[in-house]
Design a protein around this motif. Structure first.
Motif, PDB file in Angstrom:
ATOM      1  N   GLN A  38       0.866  -1.174   0.000  1.00 25.81           N
ATOM      2  CA  GLN A  38       0.000   0.000   0.000  1.00 25.81           C
ATOM      3  C   GLN A  38       0.905   1.226   0.000  1.00 25.81           C
ATOM      4  N   VAL A  59      -1.592  -0.810  -3.984  1.00 26.52           N
ATOM      5  CA  VAL A  59      -2.793  -0.022  -3.749  1.00 26.52           C
ATOM      6  C   VAL A  59      -2.347   1.388  -3.376  1.00 26.52           C
ATOM      7  N   GLU A  64      -5.459   0.810  -8.021  1.00 25.31           N
ATOM      8  CA  GLU A  64      -4.901  -0.470  -7.612  1.00 25.31           C
ATOM      9  C   GLU A  64      -4.298  -1.112  -8.852  1.00 25.31           C
TER      10      GLU A  64
END
Length: 140
Positions: A38, A59, A64
């Protein structure tokens, strides 16, 4: 997290390489069959170790990216994310955006429509040509 003016190169648990740009931060999720990063702020470059059985996911705030093995960078800013893929790279990508109950997903294989050899174990086979799919869905 990298401080302003500092870049950091990190070898991820699956053998992929990540270069974290200045003033950037990530959160790693590499448990079980998951390969996920992330991007919390800034920019990161990824040189993903190929693994056809497990997608590598990044992400960011607005996007994404899912790949099986390639090189690309992701930058997140206030209004949008930017994904950059070098032109010479063979790419399979899946990008999705979710807002409220709506989801839009774009899937592309052999994004640059390059002729390539997919396998030469028992004779050579050419890879698939460019394929693109778009889906829009709403959760009720």
């Amino acid at each position: 997290m990298t401080a302003t003016g500092i870049r950091d190169e990190i070898v991820l648990p699956d053998g992929s390489r990540m270069i974290l740009n200045t003033a950037s931060a990530v959160s790693l999720h590499f448990e079980g069959g998951t390969r996920s990063v992330q991007l919390l702020q800034g920019e990161a470059y990824f040189d993903v170790a190929p693994d056809p059985a497990r997608l590598f996911t990044v992400v960011a705030a607005f996007s994404e990216v899912e790949v099986k093995g390639t090189a690309f960078s992701v930058r997140t800013e206030n209004e949008a994310d930017t994904v950059v893929v070098p032109e010479v790279t063979l790419v399979d990508v899946a990008i999705s955006y979710t807002r409220d109950d709506w989801r839009v997903a774009l899937n592309a294989s052999n994004l640059f429509d390059r002729t390539y050899v997919a396998s030469c174990t028992y004779g050579c086979f050419y890879g698939e040509p460019l394929k693109v799919g778009l889906s829009v869905s709403k959760r009720w």
